[in-house]
Write an enzyme that holds these catalytic residues in place. Sequence first.
Site, PDB file in Angstrom:
ATOM      1  N   ARG A  68      -3.261   5.095  -1.742  1.00 61.78           N
ATOM      2  CA  ARG A  68      -3.127   3.718  -1.209  1.00 61.78           C
ATOM      3  C   ARG A  68      -2.960   2.674  -2.317  1.00 61.78           C
ATOM      4  O   ARG A  68      -2.143   1.755  -2.203  1.00 61.78           O
ATOM      5  CB  ARG A  68      -4.393   3.409  -0.410  1.00 61.78           C
ATOM      6  N   HIS A  88       0.856  -1.204   0.000  1.00 61.34           N
ATOM      7  CA  HIS A  88       0.000   0.000   0.000  1.00 61.34           C
ATOM      8  C   HIS A  88       0.880   1.238   0.000  1.00 61.34           C
ATOM      9  O   HIS A  88       1.761   1.374   0.869  1.00 61.34           O
ATOM     10  CB  HIS A  88      -0.942  -0.009   1.215  1.00 61.34           C
ATOM     11  N   ALA A  89       0.623   2.119  -0.918  1.00 65.37           N
ATOM     12  CA  ALA A  89       1.567   3.196  -1.229  1.00 65.37           C
ATOM     13  C   ALA A  89       1.899   4.072  -0.033  1.00 65.37           C
ATOM     14  O   ALA A  89       3.044   4.455   0.185  1.00 65.37           O
ATOM     15  CB  ALA A  89       0.989   4.047  -2.363  1.00 65.37           C
ATOM     16  N   ARG A  90       0.900   4.398   0.780  1.00 67.72           N
ATOM     17  CA  ARG A  90       1.114   5.407   1.834  1.00 67.72           C
ATOM     18  C   ARG A  90       1.760   4.834   3.086  1.00 67.72           C
ATOM     19  O   ARG A  90       2.040   5.557   4.025  1.00 67.72           O
ATOM     20  CB  ARG A  90      -0.199   6.060   2.193  1.00 67.72           C
ATOM     21  N   GLU A  91       1.984   3.523   3.104  1.00 60.12           N
ATOM     22  CA  GLU A  91       2.538   2.890   4.310  1.00 60.12           C
ATOM     23  C   GLU A  91       4.064   2.922   4.247  1.00 60.12           C
ATOM     24  O   GLU A  91       4.730   1.899   4.067  1.00 60.12           O
ATOM     25  CB  GLU A  91       1.973   1.482   4.442  1.00 60.12           C
ATOM     26  N   GLU A 137       1.603  -5.615  10.535  1.00 59.29           N
ATOM     27  CA  GLU A 137       1.136  -4.226  10.486  1.00 59.29           C
ATOM     28  C   GLU A 137       1.990  -3.480  11.514  1.00 59.29           C
ATOM     29  O   GLU A 137       1.818  -3.645  12.718  1.00 59.29           O
ATOM     30  CB  GLU A 137      -0.358  -4.120  10.865  1.00 59.29           C
ATOM     31  N   ARG A 170      -6.153  -6.876  -2.235  1.00 61.43           N
ATOM     32  CA  ARG A 170      -7.457  -7.504  -2.470  1.00 61.43           C
ATOM     33  C   ARG A 170      -7.445  -8.185  -3.839  1.00 61.43           C
ATOM     34  O   ARG A 170      -8.474  -8.650  -4.316  1.00 61.43           O
ATOM     35  CB  ARG A 170      -8.576  -6.452  -2.442  1.00 61.43           C
ATOM     36  N   HIS A 205       3.171  -4.305   6.258  1.00 58.37           N
ATOM     37  CA  HIS A 205       2.222  -3.203   6.074  1.00 58.37           C
ATOM     38  C   HIS A 205       2.289  -2.279   7.301  1.00 58.37           C
ATOM     39  O   HIS A 205       3.073  -2.515   8.215  1.00 58.37           O
ATOM     40  CB  HIS A 205       0.793  -3.740   5.953  1.00 58.37           C
ATOM     41  N   SER A 206       1.506  -1.254   7.294  1.00 61.44           N
ATOM     42  CA  SER A 206       1.269  -0.467   8.520  1.00 61.44           C
ATOM     43  C   SER A 206      -0.116   0.147   8.390  1.00 61.44           C
ATOM     44  O   SER A 206      -0.659   0.192   7.280  1.00 61.44           O
ATOM     45  CB  SER A 206       2.325   0.654   8.652  1.00 61.44           C
TER      46      SER A 206
END
Lengths: 93, 307
Positions: free
Chosen positions: B124, B66-69, B268, B142, B194-195
């Site tokens: 994201r 996910h891009a923003r993590e 996460e 997903r 992830h985060s």
Amino acid sequence: QDLAFDRQKVFRVIPQNDKQVETLNFLASIMEVDFWQPDSVTLVKPKMQVDFRVEAEKSFDVEGLLKESGIEYQVLIDNLQAALDAQFDSKVR
Amino acid sequence: TSGHSYEKYNNWDTIVAWTADIAAQNPDLVSRSVIGETYEGRPIYLLKLGKSGSNKKAIFLDCGFHAREWISPAFCQWFVKEAVENYGKDTAVTTLLDKLDFYVLPVVNIDGYVYTWTNDRMWRKTRSKNAGSICIGTDPNRNLDAGWCTIGASKSPCSATYCGSAPESEKETKALADFIRGHLSTIKAYLTIHSYSQLLLFPYSYTYDLPKNYQELNSIAKAASKELASLYNTKYTYGPGAETIYPAAGGSDDWAYDQGIKYSFTFELRDTGRYGFLLPESQIKPTCEETLLAVKYIANYVLEHLY
């Protein structure tokens, strides 16, 4: 992206029941709400910790709606731009 | 690499240069390859860590779904640094790299990561165009063929959890899946970073059913969570995804598990919401240090339980 997120807020709510979950769904449908956790409003359940980002010009209305609905909330990040700037230790990149 | 720092967030160009340098400076331990290209045509780099040897088993570690993590790619860089710096010095690291290979994918969703640096820090998804919609991108987590789009995902291209037009519709997820499919005989564990929320999850997320080796995964996660807490008392919650947070289909950990990789985990990382995706750079080091302990624990467990 300077100032793109100025005065945007991140709220945290813990919906206590299905009615409050429904209110969050309504909120998401009428406002541009970016869910940070869970990934999407469709995943929200009662008692779940919900974090979401709201654009500056809408946060006043969002707070009003939460208050009106009796949904307790916390402002996690009061100004997203400030937090965005603060993620970098120094401005020098 | 000029401008690269393990204790700062690095943009994609800096990370690309870093992958080239780390491989060039450690030819006996690190090799770089390209496993595909993104929607916007960027090469998807993969680093292979480990002393050359025959018939070695491997662990696959990816970051940046996910891009923003942003803390996620920071960890993959940190992991590689620690491996090359400690090989030959730290017995445990040396043993791991002598006996196992580690495939490290520094950033899966490169287009999205670049977009968070250039246009929208809060982006994201991927950056692919969706036919018939003005909305861009698919949620890469997903988009794997694991209960695809059955639960906790959306069929709307405008949703943050859009599952895509089909399983592996995204070039990035197909490249990752193709590589793992091509190396199933050696890859014995899959870790995806992830985060945020401080969670250590394992299958399943696409169903409330428990995995065959649930007890084993749960005890590994319990021990790894202890490692995560050992330095700075960082509290992690662990368990199967569906019951621990919420059901969500199409995730990479479930997919890897159903391919037969019986040790499959989603991390996460920090924090629990004080900063969320905007974790300050001052927390990169402690976050990576604690996460590394957990990853080393899992790697040692896998080494002792090869199958």
